[in-house]
Scaffold this active site. Structure first.
Site, PDB file in Angstrom:
ATOM      1  CB  SER A 296      -0.971   0.100   1.245  1.00 27.09           C
ATOM      2  OG  SER A 296      -1.660   1.256   1.397  1.00 27.09           O
TER       3      SER A 296
ATOM      4  CE1 TYR B 252      -3.822  -2.222   5.127  1.00 28.66           C
ATOM      5  CE2 TYR B 252      -3.184  -0.181   4.260  1.00 28.66           C
ATOM      6  CZ  TYR B 252      -3.627  -1.478   3.925  1.00 28.66           C
ATOM      7  OH  TYR B 252      -3.841  -1.799   2.661  1.00 28.66           O
TER       8      TYR B 252
END
Length: 224
Positions: free
Chosen positions: A136, A149
């Site tokens: 990501s 995350y």
């Protein structure tokens, strides 16, 4: 562009929904034999109906022993895409042990474990192969409420927000979405096919001089 993937065998994790599901469909259409890994049997059942010949494998990758058992006899794999991931969004001061453990187990530990299993087979066969991790943009630049995350970020693709069901659920607030979109020069979130096309390139021999790299699919977010 012809990618020359026909006849190879690929394993895709997180194959039941979103990027993983679309990737399996694209690989299947390209003549690749695909092992589709998901923790949701119903998603695998519908995927096999759409793509006859896909090999479904139902396992929760957060469970080390179950994963070792399920993938231990999966057979030769030429292409691996570690796509499975969770996004449990919490502010830094409110991060729970449960959220951290789940994120770590799925987003990092499972990537290492599955890659080990597949790489061992490649080495034993003396066969070349390709491994792509779906990461990501948040692995390179922090986002609000993405504490765990962001910390858990071979080749990798780093998408911005992707309009999967998870992406839509986490970014359906117009104000929250606008703050992010204002930071993306192209002014839009990614669609699944934007990520799938990049993964297909990295899996193919067309990317033979690309290794150990991260490829942003972010509309220019990291360039600003």
């Amino acid at each position: 562009m012809e990618l020359g993937l026909a006849g190879r065998r690929a394993l895709v994790t997180g194959a039941g929904k979103g990027i993983g599901r679309s990737l399996v469909q694209a690989l299947h259409a390209a003549g690749v034999r695909v092992v589709a890994v998901s923790r949701t049997q119903a998603d695998l059942d519908s995927l096999v109906r759409e793509c006859p010949g896909v090999e479904p494998l139902c396992v929760d990758l957060a469970d080390w022993e179950a994963t070792e058992h399920a993938l231990g006899s999966v057979g030769p794999v030429d292409l691996l895409v570690n796509n499975a991931g969770v996004a449990l969004l919490q502010p830094f001061l409110e991060v729970t042990k449960e959220a951290f453990d789940t994120s770590f187990d799925v987003n990092l530990r499972a990537v290492i474990q599955v890659s080990q299993i597949v790489a061992r087979g490649m080495i034993a066969r003396g066969a070349p192969g390709a491994i792509v991790n779906v990461s990501s943009q948040a692995s390179q630049r922090a986002l609000t409420n993405h504490t765990v995350y962001c910390d858990l970020a071979m080749n990798a693709v780093n998408p911005t927000v992707v309009m999967t069901p998870m992406g839509q659920a986490n970014w359906n607030d117009p104000h929250k979405a606008k703050v992010m979109l204002d930071r993306i020069p192209l002014g839009k979130f990614a669609e699944v096919e934007n990520v799938v096309d990049t993964i297909l390139f990295l899996l193919s021999d067309r990317s033979s001089m690309t290794t150990g790299s991260t490829v942003p699919v972010d509309g220019g977010f990291l360039a600003t």
